[in-house]
Design a protein around this motif. Structure first.
Motif, short mmCIF file in Angstrom:
data_model
loop_
_atom_site.label_atom_id
_atom_site.label_comp_id
_atom_site.label_asym_id
_atom_site.label_seq_id
_atom_site.Cartn_x
_atom_site.Cartn_y
_atom_site.Cartn_z
N LEU A 37 0.85 -1.19 0.00
CA LEU A 37 0.00 0.00 0.00
C LEU A 37 0.88 1.23 0.00
N PRO A 38 0.53 2.25 -0.75
CA PRO A 38 1.38 3.44 -0.81
C PRO A 38 1.31 4.23 0.49
N PHE A 39 2.28 5.13 0.67
CA PHE A 39 2.33 5.97 1.86
C PHE A 39 1.05 6.78 2.03
N ASP A 40 0.46 7.19 0.92
CA ASP A 40 -0.77 7.97 0.98
C ASP A 40 -1.53 7.76 -0.32
N GLY A 41 -2.85 7.53 -0.24
CA GLY A 41 -3.62 7.50 -1.47
C GLY A 41 -4.48 6.29 -1.69
N ALA A 42 -4.16 5.12 -1.14
CA ALA A 42 -4.96 3.93 -1.40
C ALA A 42 -5.03 3.05 -0.16
N THR A 43 -6.22 2.50 0.08
CA THR A 43 -6.40 1.53 1.17
C THR A 43 -6.84 0.18 0.63
N LEU A 44 -6.76 -0.01 -0.68
CA LEU A 44 -7.06 -1.28 -1.33
C LEU A 44 -5.86 -1.71 -2.15
N PRO A 45 -5.67 -3.02 -2.36
CA PRO A 45 -4.53 -3.49 -3.16
C PRO A 45 -4.68 -3.07 -4.62
N GLY A 46 -3.54 -3.11 -5.31
CA GLY A 46 -3.51 -2.73 -6.71
C GLY A 46 -2.72 -1.47 -6.98
N PHE A 47 -2.20 -0.83 -5.90
CA PHE A 47 -1.45 0.42 -6.05
C PHE A 47 -0.12 0.34 -5.28
N PRO A 48 0.70 -0.66 -5.52
CA PRO A 48 1.98 -0.78 -4.77
C PRO A 48 2.94 0.34 -5.15
N GLU A 49 3.89 0.60 -4.24
CA GLU A 49 4.89 1.64 -4.47
C GLU A 49 6.27 1.10 -4.15
N THR A 50 7.28 1.79 -4.63
CA THR A 50 8.67 1.49 -4.30
C THR A 50 9.31 2.76 -3.74
N ASP A 51 10.21 2.56 -2.78
CA ASP A 51 10.97 3.66 -2.17
C ASP A 51 12.45 3.36 -2.35
N HIS A 52 13.17 4.32 -2.88
CA HIS A 52 14.61 4.17 -3.10
C HIS A 52 15.35 5.20 -2.26
N GLU A 53 16.22 4.72 -1.37
CA GLU A 53 17.03 5.60 -0.53
C GLU A 53 18.50 5.30 -0.78
N ASN A 54 19.27 6.34 -1.00
CA ASN A 54 20.70 6.19 -1.22
C ASN A 54 21.45 7.18 -0.31
N PHE A 55 22.32 6.62 0.53
CA PHE A 55 23.10 7.43 1.47
C PHE A 55 24.56 7.43 1.02
N TYR A 56 25.17 8.61 1.04
CA TYR A 56 26.58 8.75 0.69
C TYR A 56 27.25 9.64 1.73
N ARG A 57 28.41 9.23 2.18
CA ARG A 57 29.15 10.07 3.13
C ARG A 57 30.65 9.84 2.92
N TYR A 58 31.40 10.94 2.79
CA TYR A 58 32.85 10.88 2.61
C TYR A 58 33.50 11.90 3.53
N THR A 59 34.56 11.49 4.21
CA THR A 59 35.27 12.39 5.13
C THR A 59 36.77 12.25 4.90
N LEU A 60 37.44 13.38 4.76
CA LEU A 60 38.90 13.41 4.61
C LEU A 60 39.48 14.31 5.70
N ARG A 61 40.49 13.80 6.38
CA ARG A 61 41.09 14.55 7.49
C ARG A 61 42.61 14.45 7.41
N GLU A 62 43.26 15.59 7.63
CA GLU A 62 44.74 15.63 7.64
C GLU A 62 45.20 16.40 8.86
N THR A 63 46.11 15.80 9.60
CA THR A 63 46.65 16.42 10.82
C THR A 63 48.13 16.69 10.62
N HIS A 64 48.53 17.94 10.83
CA HIS A 64 49.92 18.35 10.64
C HIS A 64 50.47 18.93 11.93
N ILE A 65 51.60 18.39 12.38
CA ILE A 65 52.28 18.89 13.58
C ILE A 65 53.21 20.02 13.16
N ILE A 66 52.82 21.24 13.43
CA ILE A 66 53.65 22.39 13.05
C ILE A 66 54.86 22.50 13.97
#
Length: 533
Positions: free
Chosen positions: A447-476
């Motif tokens: 059943l979709p998140f909103d809109g139908a309470t009877l079968p025949g209206f299926p939905e798909t949800d696609h979630e994509n997470f991306y995270r990148y971290t770069l760190r540099e430590t310099h002893i002055i």
């Protein structure tokens, strides 16, 4: 985008990066920034007199990397931005025996204190002591708690969701809403802050941990989690709740890894008292980590994977038309047909209608009680679009006594999580590390998140997470350290995509032009007291 726009934006980025570099220069007395810790101490002789210009060296037991410092005139030293782990410390000074303290455990956002006493002798002689396994941090007013990696993996956690462990800390309670997992010291569950290796990791609109849900961060790849819940230092001024710092594991000079496989099935679940049978549920959660050296004492890696396959059964029960009602006979449930409501447009009346004879239509504004006094609606009044939609999408009741249609509403989920760290010790004054996290997650919902309470209206949800971290430590120099940290994250969420692409015009509607034809579906139709399609 014009070249002028591109040039102005590029200049802005360069200015922002320059400002970041300038403000990253910090004196050695500032606190570690979340993902790192400090080692601070004093060096004195047997009489308690401070020893200046003594050489202090800390060595990472797992990686062999070293950091050095020199004591000041009052015998004090501090090594900042130390990655969490176990270290050995050595202090040497001409005319004194070498002092070593082994097994110093550095935690995130904490300072370990050392009090070194040097004895008169030669540097070839060594005085060795063991570090205190647990030490109270006397250098900060902030309060909180720490959960080590072994606790994250050894606790019997539902879905391996380690966020719930924060509820074992003082002042932390379970969330009372659908946002987040816990609340701290009376704040809202959306008032907490979350970082991974020093970089924010939030779903910005909701201010909740990004990439959570059915597939939280792989617990086998986490070294420790530090929660600061009150009296926070200035660097934690973003939110009113707790700040949760997650530190990821890294590779070492030894090869190491882990593997796990957890399975849950309907057969293991108990039936609710009000259920005729157990609701279907199947979950397969599997993965592991693997890490080691690329270049001994220099370059290390760690890779982690976690997969989830899940089927969650559900049920729905919706009121639908009976066979008689589908043919227009509403005599057993007259409702508004006997009320004072009037027709919005011309309609045919029933056999007992007081409208003009000869099969003429009754004008708009005729009371329903006059049109359908017998409770039967003539089929001539049926709108062809409505009749077609009813015949195709509205089933007969399978619970005739209640006039409802019961059916299964299952959700299928598949998530794949990939993460890794790369650590490079460039030299005695420079270290760099890189962290990445990628998680595609797909759900198929009956059943979709909103809109139908009877079968025949299926939905798909696609979630994509991306995270990148770069760190540099310099002893002055021994009293000045620069740490440059840059991160990028994206949460790409395509929700409520209909499985069955239906153009409104195919059902007979006119004047409806979907903005995204590839995601088009029927317009939402709601019948009060009955169903939605």
């Amino acid at each position: 985008m014009t070249w002028k726009d591109f040039g102005s934006r590029f200049a802005f980025v360069l200015t922002a990066l320059a400002a970041m570099v300038c403000f990253c220069f910090v004196p050695a007395t500032l606190h570690a920034q979340g993902a790192t810790g400090n080692i601070r101490g004093t060096v004195a002789d047997a009489s308690g007199a401070a020893i200046a210009d003594a050489s202090v060296t800390i060595t990472d037991v797992a990686k062999g990397a070293t950091r050095t410092a020199t004591t000041s005139a009052n015998g004090a030293f501090e090594v900042t931005f130390v990655p969490p782990g176990t270290y050995n410390l050595g202090v040497s000074k001409s005319g004194f025996k070498t002092f070593t303290q082994n097994g110093i455990v550095v935690q995130a956002d904490a300072t370990y204190l050392v009090s070194a006493k040097l004895e008169v002798g030669t540097m070839s002689e060594t005085v060795e002591v063991s570090a205190t396994p647990v030490q109270i941090d006397k250098t900060t007013m902030q309060l909180g708690g720490e959960v080590a990696g072994t606790a994250l993996t050894n606790f019997p956690l539902l879905n391996r969701n380690w966020l719930g462990l924060q509820q074992t800390l003082s002042g932390v309670v379970a969330s009372s809403d659908r946002f987040g997992t816990y609340a701290t010291n009376g704040s809202r569950s959306q008032s907490n802050d979350f970082t991974i290796n020093g970089m924010d990791a939030l779903d910005l609109p909701l201010n909740t941990p990004e990439g959570g849900g059915a597939d939280p961060l792989n617990a086998d790849a986490i070294q420790e989690v530090k929660v600061v819940d009150s009296s926070a230092n200035p660097e934690y001024g973003r939110n009113s709740g707790a700040t949760e710092n997650v530190v990821m594991k890294t590779g070492t000079n030894d090869w190491h890894g882990s593997a796990y496989d957890y399975y849950r099935s309907t057969g293991f679940n108990a039936r609710s008292y009000f259920q005729p049978k157990t609701t279907p549920y199947h979950q397969h959660q599997f993965g592991g980590t693997f890490g080691g050296p690329v270049i001994h004492n220099k370059l290390f890696f760690l890779f982690g994977y976690q997969g989830v396959k899940q089927l969650v059964g559900g049920s729905a029960n919706t009121t639908v038309f009976s066979s008689a009602e589908r043919g227009g006979d509403w005599s057993s449930s007259v409702g508004d047909l006997a009320g004072s409501n009037v027709s919005p447009f011309p309609l045919y009346g029933d056999a007992a209608s007081t409208c003009p004879a000869g099969g003429a239509m009754c004008p708009a504004g005729t009371p329903y009680s006059s049109l359908f006094s017998t409770g039967v609606i003539p089929t001539q009044d049926f709108n062809p679009i409505s009749a077609a939609l009813m015949n195709k999408y509205v089933p007969l009741p399978n619970n005739v006594a209640e006039g409802t249609y019961a059916f299964s509403n299952n959700t299928n989920l598949r998530a794949d999580q990939y993460l890794g760290t790369l650590d490079y010790h460039l030299g005695s004054s420079d270290t760099a590390d890189f962290f990445f996290f990628v998680q595609p997650q797909n759900s198929a919902v009956g059943l979709p998140f909103d809109g139908a309470t009877l079968p025949g209206f299926p939905e798909t949800d696609h979630e994509n997470f991306y995270r990148y971290t770069l760190r540099e430590t310099h002893i002055i120099n021994p009293r000045m350290v620069n740490q440059f940290l840059v991160g990028w994250q994206r949460f790409h969420y395509q929700a409520v995509n209909p499985v069955n692409n239906i153009q409104p015009s195919a059902a007979g509607f006119t004047g409806i032009t979907p903005q995204f034809p590839g995601s088009a579906d029927l317009p939402s139709i709601s019948l009060t007291g009955f169903f939605d399609i």
